[in-house]
Design a protein around this motif. Structure first.
Motif, PDB file in Angstrom:
ATOM      1  N   ARG A 190      -2.752   7.916  -0.572  1.00 22.66           N
ATOM      2  CA  ARG A 190      -1.495   6.955  -0.993  1.00 22.66           C
ATOM      3  C   ARG A 190      -0.804   7.006  -0.892  1.00 22.66           C
ATOM      4  N   VAL A 191       0.597   6.420   0.066  1.00 24.75           N
ATOM      5  CA  VAL A 191       1.575   6.647  -0.548  1.00 24.75           C
ATOM      6  C   VAL A 191       1.753   4.824  -1.734  1.00 24.75           C
ATOM      7  N   GLU A 192       2.766   5.687  -3.278  1.00 28.32           N
ATOM      8  CA  GLU A 192       2.572   4.987  -4.093  1.00 28.32           C
ATOM      9  C   GLU A 192       0.507   4.666  -4.732  1.00 28.32           C
ATOM     10  N   PRO A 193       0.223   5.723  -5.549  1.00 28.58           N
ATOM     11  CA  PRO A 193      -1.279   5.399  -5.301  1.00 28.58           C
ATOM     12  C   PRO A 193      -1.874   5.048  -6.619  1.00 28.58           C
ATOM     13  N   SER A 194      -3.089   4.902  -6.054  1.00 29.19           N
ATOM     14  CA  SER A 194      -3.927   3.592  -6.683  1.00 29.19           C
ATOM     15  C   SER A 194      -4.774   4.474  -8.463  1.00 29.19           C
ATOM     16  N   ASP A 195      -5.436   4.138  -8.681  1.00 29.96           N
ATOM     17  CA  ASP A 195      -6.370   4.639  -9.616  1.00 29.96           C
ATOM     18  C   ASP A 195      -7.568   5.280  -8.499  1.00 29.96           C
ATOM     19  N   GLN A 196      -7.936   4.357  -7.638  1.00 33.53           N
ATOM     20  CA  GLN A 196      -9.143   4.167  -6.606  1.00 33.53           C
ATOM     21  C   GLN A 196      -8.502   6.089  -5.788  1.00 33.53           C
ATOM     22  N   SER A 197      -7.136   5.181  -5.350  1.00 33.56           N
ATOM     23  CA  SER A 197      -7.162   6.481  -3.924  1.00 33.56           C
ATOM     24  C   SER A 197      -6.885   8.012  -4.941  1.00 33.56           C
ATOM     25  N   PHE A 198      -6.275   7.946  -5.943  1.00 34.55           N
ATOM     26  CA  PHE A 198      -6.666   8.948  -7.274  1.00 34.55           C
ATOM     27  C   PHE A 198      -8.086   9.443  -7.364  1.00 34.55           C
ATOM     28  N   MET A 199      -9.142   8.720  -7.344  1.00 41.36           N
ATOM     29  CA  MET A 199     -10.663   9.425  -7.183  1.00 41.36           C
ATOM     30  C   MET A 199     -10.877   9.451  -6.084  1.00 41.36           C
TER      31      MET A 199
ATOM     32  N   GLY B 218       5.834  13.665  -1.344  1.00 40.59           N
ATOM     33  CA  GLY B 218       6.960  13.303  -2.448  1.00 40.59           C
ATOM     34  C   GLY B 218       6.032  13.032  -3.801  1.00 40.59           C
ATOM     35  N   GLY B 219       7.069  12.497  -4.601  1.00 38.20           N
ATOM     36  CA  GLY B 219       5.931  12.327  -5.930  1.00 38.20           C
ATOM     37  C   GLY B 219       4.600  11.633  -5.510  1.00 38.20           C
ATOM     38  N   SER B 220       4.183  10.839  -4.924  1.00 36.75           N
ATOM     39  CA  SER B 220       3.006  10.324  -4.334  1.00 36.75           C
ATOM     40  C   SER B 220       1.612  11.041  -3.950  1.00 36.75           C
ATOM     41  N   VAL B 221       1.524  12.423  -3.152  1.00 35.16           N
ATOM     42  CA  VAL B 221       1.466  13.263  -3.243  1.00 35.16           C
ATOM     43  C   VAL B 221       1.065  14.220  -4.253  1.00 35.16           C
TER      44      VAL B 221
ATOM     45  N   PHE C  63      -0.128   6.484 -11.398  1.00 35.14           N
ATOM     46  CA  PHE C  63      -0.435   5.892 -10.487  1.00 35.14           C
ATOM     47  C   PHE C  63      -0.897   3.739 -10.672  1.00 35.14           C
ATOM     48  N   ASP C  64      -0.945   3.198 -10.118  1.00 35.80           N
ATOM     49  CA  ASP C  64      -1.191   2.002  -9.586  1.00 35.80           C
ATOM     50  C   ASP C  64      -2.805   1.884 -10.661  1.00 35.80           C
ATOM     51  N   TYR C  65      -2.913   0.992 -11.842  1.00 36.87           N
ATOM     52  CA  TYR C  65      -4.059   0.565 -12.602  1.00 36.87           C
ATOM     53  C   TYR C  65      -4.475  -0.956 -12.151  1.00 36.87           C
ATOM     54  N   LYS C  66      -5.747  -0.103 -11.417  1.00 38.29           N
ATOM     55  CA  LYS C  66      -5.370  -2.262 -10.496  1.00 38.29           C
ATOM     56  C   LYS C  66      -6.427  -3.277 -11.245  1.00 38.29           C
ATOM     57  N   GLU C  67      -6.904  -3.176 -12.038  1.00 37.72           N
ATOM     58  CA  GLU C  67      -7.178  -3.436 -13.051  1.00 37.72           C
ATOM     59  C   GLU C  67      -6.262  -4.358 -13.386  1.00 37.72           C
ATOM     60  N   LEU C  68      -5.268  -4.186 -14.542  1.00 35.53           N
ATOM     61  CA  LEU C  68      -4.385  -4.421 -15.084  1.00 35.53           C
ATOM     62  C   LEU C  68      -3.217  -4.816 -14.347  1.00 35.53           C
ATOM     63  N   LYS C  69      -2.973  -4.421 -12.976  1.00 35.01           N
ATOM     64  CA  LYS C  69      -2.511  -4.598 -12.542  1.00 35.01           C
ATOM     65  C   LYS C  69      -0.845  -4.232 -12.407  1.00 35.01           C
ATOM     66  N   VAL C  70      -0.970  -2.475 -12.730  1.00 34.30           N
ATOM     67  CA  VAL C  70       0.224  -2.281 -13.636  1.00 34.30           C
ATOM     68  C   VAL C  70       0.391  -0.625 -13.382  1.00 34.30           C
TER      69      VAL C  70
ATOM     70  N   ILE D 130       6.214  -4.075 -12.118  1.00 33.58           N
ATOM     71  CA  ILE D 130       7.129  -4.859 -11.379  1.00 33.58           C
ATOM     72  C   ILE D 130       6.835  -4.534  -9.859  1.00 33.58           C
ATOM     73  N   SER D 131       5.817  -3.229  -9.834  1.00 38.92           N
ATOM     74  CA  SER D 131       5.700  -2.254  -9.001  1.00 38.92           C
ATOM     75  C   SER D 131       3.906  -2.701  -8.244  1.00 38.92           C
ATOM     76  N   GLY D 132       3.016  -2.863  -9.598  1.00 37.47           N
ATOM     77  CA  GLY D 132       2.125  -2.721  -9.985  1.00 37.47           C
ATOM     78  C   GLY D 132       1.867  -4.370  -9.310  1.00 37.47           C
ATOM     79  N   LEU D 133       2.090  -5.667 -10.022  1.00 32.51           N
ATOM     80  CA  LEU D 133       2.018  -7.044  -9.436  1.00 32.51           C
ATOM     81  C   LEU D 133       2.964  -7.824  -8.140  1.00 32.51           C
ATOM     82  N   VAL D 134       3.500  -6.437  -6.635  1.00 29.57           N
ATOM     83  CA  VAL D 134       4.610  -6.861  -5.882  1.00 29.57           C
ATOM     84  C   VAL D 134       3.045  -8.154  -5.131  1.00 29.57           C
ATOM     85  N   LYS D 135       4.165  -8.954  -4.845  1.00 31.47           N
ATOM     86  CA  LYS D 135       3.426  -9.736  -3.918  1.00 31.47           C
ATOM     87  C   LYS D 135       3.718  -9.446  -2.532  1.00 31.47           C
TER      88      LYS D 135
END
Length: 465
Positions: free
Chosen positions: A109-118, A137-140, A198-205, A334-339
């Motif tokens: 995932r571009v800008e990976p999350s905890d789920q995409s890591f897992m 890039g960095g995500s990969v 990575f983005d930790y979705k539970e905390l949105k950060v 800023i990235s984690g709370l994107v709307k």
């Protein structure tokens, strides 16, 4: 009797102090506790970096590298967009030509999350690879580092290695499989570092894993790959290089960072500014000043794009050991709370504030704030970026660097502050809350910050121009 013992002890102490202490002649040693035990701050720094290979077309060698390692089953990680582009084809052609057995994972995932890591970790565990190649890039590269780590430590929980206080921050003691990184962007420098974000979705950060043990075995820097970056991707990646260099150069000095580790294994990857990292940071900043605008405005400018590819690695060596501070710490929420913001030129199906944009958007406010602690460095950075400091006063260093950055960003069509990314003053408490757990980087700021000061920095970043 006691007096005689005291005189003997005194005499021995005097002889010891007077003796030669050079390595060739000194035979003294102490059974006492080492001086590091008594220090509150560190007294040493350690440089760790991946092996780096640079050259136009050098990707063709990756199959030979894997053949030399004698590997049997290779995981090639990338994302769906890159699968259609020449960098991935070049890697797969080299593996095929050299008879390397591989499987392709394109679920990054571009800008990976905890789920995409897992998801990537589960794939790696199931297939039992003995080596990895990350093309992207960095995500990969970060996703591949995490997959390698947890597949090599299958009993570990996901949060075991995640940075404290969000995770447990355990030291990595397992031996990882060889990982070759082939960067296709000029930004993260992840091919040189032991960091995976990575983005930790539970905390949105955003948070991450930081350990020298997860750095790639080899980074293959092929400047041909950067010719495929769209204009805004090149810009946002370049802004990451800019902030890596600025933040590592202005970070808290390594010998002021606490605590002093009781064991060298516990010395963090991000150690504070130091004489070696400084060299790489300044050199990267000079390249950014000379080539970033050219690299953004003309994708066919091979000289500019090749130099930015090198600058990314140079800044990676610098910040990978010195660390970053407030721009990055504040960027994670800023990235984690994107709307609803979706960056131009990014072919993704989710809202996205690219990492480099989230970092650079607060840079004028941040460096105004940090400048009083090391004004000479801030002024030097401003001069490298084009400011005339002939008549500058040292007390104005922060304002001068901030104005220089604003002019630089305006010239490169950067959105007008956090408000343009969909944030308002009402979001500031959440942004501050998301910054507070980022102690791994925020504590490297040369100037400590309170919650109120973080709020003021976010407010100052609502508009740039």
């Amino acid at each position: 009797m006691a007096g005689r013992r005291n005189r003997v002890a005194h005499l021995l102490k005097q002889l010891q102090q007077a003796s030669c202490t050079c390595p060739s002649h000194s035979h003294t040693y102490s059974q006492g506790i080492g001086h590091a035990t008594f220090r509150k701050t560190d007294y040493a720094f350690e440089m760790a970096v991946s092996n780096i290979r640079y050259g136009e077309g050098v990707t063709k060698e990756v199959g030979m590298d894997l053949q030399n390692l004698g590997v049997k089953k290779v995981c090639v990680m990338t994302d769906k967009n890159l699968c259609q582009l020449p960098p991935v084809k070049a890697v797969l052609d080299s593996l095929t030509k050299n008879g390397i057995n591989f499987q392709l994972y394109e679920g990054v995932r571009v800008e990976p999350s905890d789920q995409s890591f897992m998801d990537a970790i589960e794939f790696a565990k199931k297939e039992e690879f003995d080596s990895y190649v990350a093309v992207g890039g960095g995500s990969v590269m970060d996703t591949c580092k995490a997959a390698d780590l947890y597949a090599s430590s299958p009993e570990s929980d996901f949060l075991d290695y995640v940075n404290a206080p969000i995770g447990k921050g355990k030291p990595v003691k397992v031996i990882l499989k060889p990982l070759i990184a082939v960067p296709t962007t000029a930004g993260t420098g992840s091919e040189t570092t032991g960091v995976a974000i990575f983005d930790y979705k539970e905390l949105k950060v955003k948070t991450g894993i930081a350990s020298r043990a997860i750095k790639p075995s080899l980074g293959i820097i092929d400047p041909l790959h950067t010719l495929h970056m769209p204009e805004r991707v090149a810009a946002n990646c370049g802004f990451d290089v800019l902030c890596h260099a600025l933040e590592s150069y202005t970070a808290l000095p390594y010998n002021q960072r606490s605590p002093c580790p009781s064991n060298p294994m516990n010395r963090p990857a991000y150690q504070g500014s130091n004489p070696v990292s400084d060299i790489w940071a300044i050199h990267a900043l000079k390249i950014v000043a000379k080539y970033l605008k050219r690299a953004i405005r003309n994708p066919e400018d091979k000289e500019a794009r090749a130099n930015m590819h090198l600058a990314s690695a140079f800044a990676g060596i610098g910040f990978g050991n010195a660390g970053v501070h407030l721009c990055h710490g504040m960027s994670y929420p800023i990235s984690g709370l994107v709307k609803k913001y979706k960056a131009k030129d990014y072919n993704v199906d989710h809202s996205l504030v690219p990492h480099g944009l989230s970092v650079v958007i607060t840079s004028p406010a941040v460096f105004t704030f940090t400048a009083p602690m090391c004004p000479e460095r801030h002024l030097e950075a401003a001069e490298i970026l084009g400011a005339n400091i002939t008549t500058a006063k040292i007390k104005d260093a922060g304002l001068i660097l901030a104005d220089t950055l604003r002019e630089f960003l305006f010239d490169l069509n950067v959105d007008d502050g956090l408000a343009a990314l969909g944030y308002s003053k009402d979001d500031i408490p959440s942004l501050v809350k998301g910054t507070l757990p980022q102690e791994r980087v925020t504590k490297l700021s040369p100037r400590p910050q309170t919650e109120e000061e973080l709020s003021a920095l976010f407010e100052a970043s609502m508009k740039l121009y």
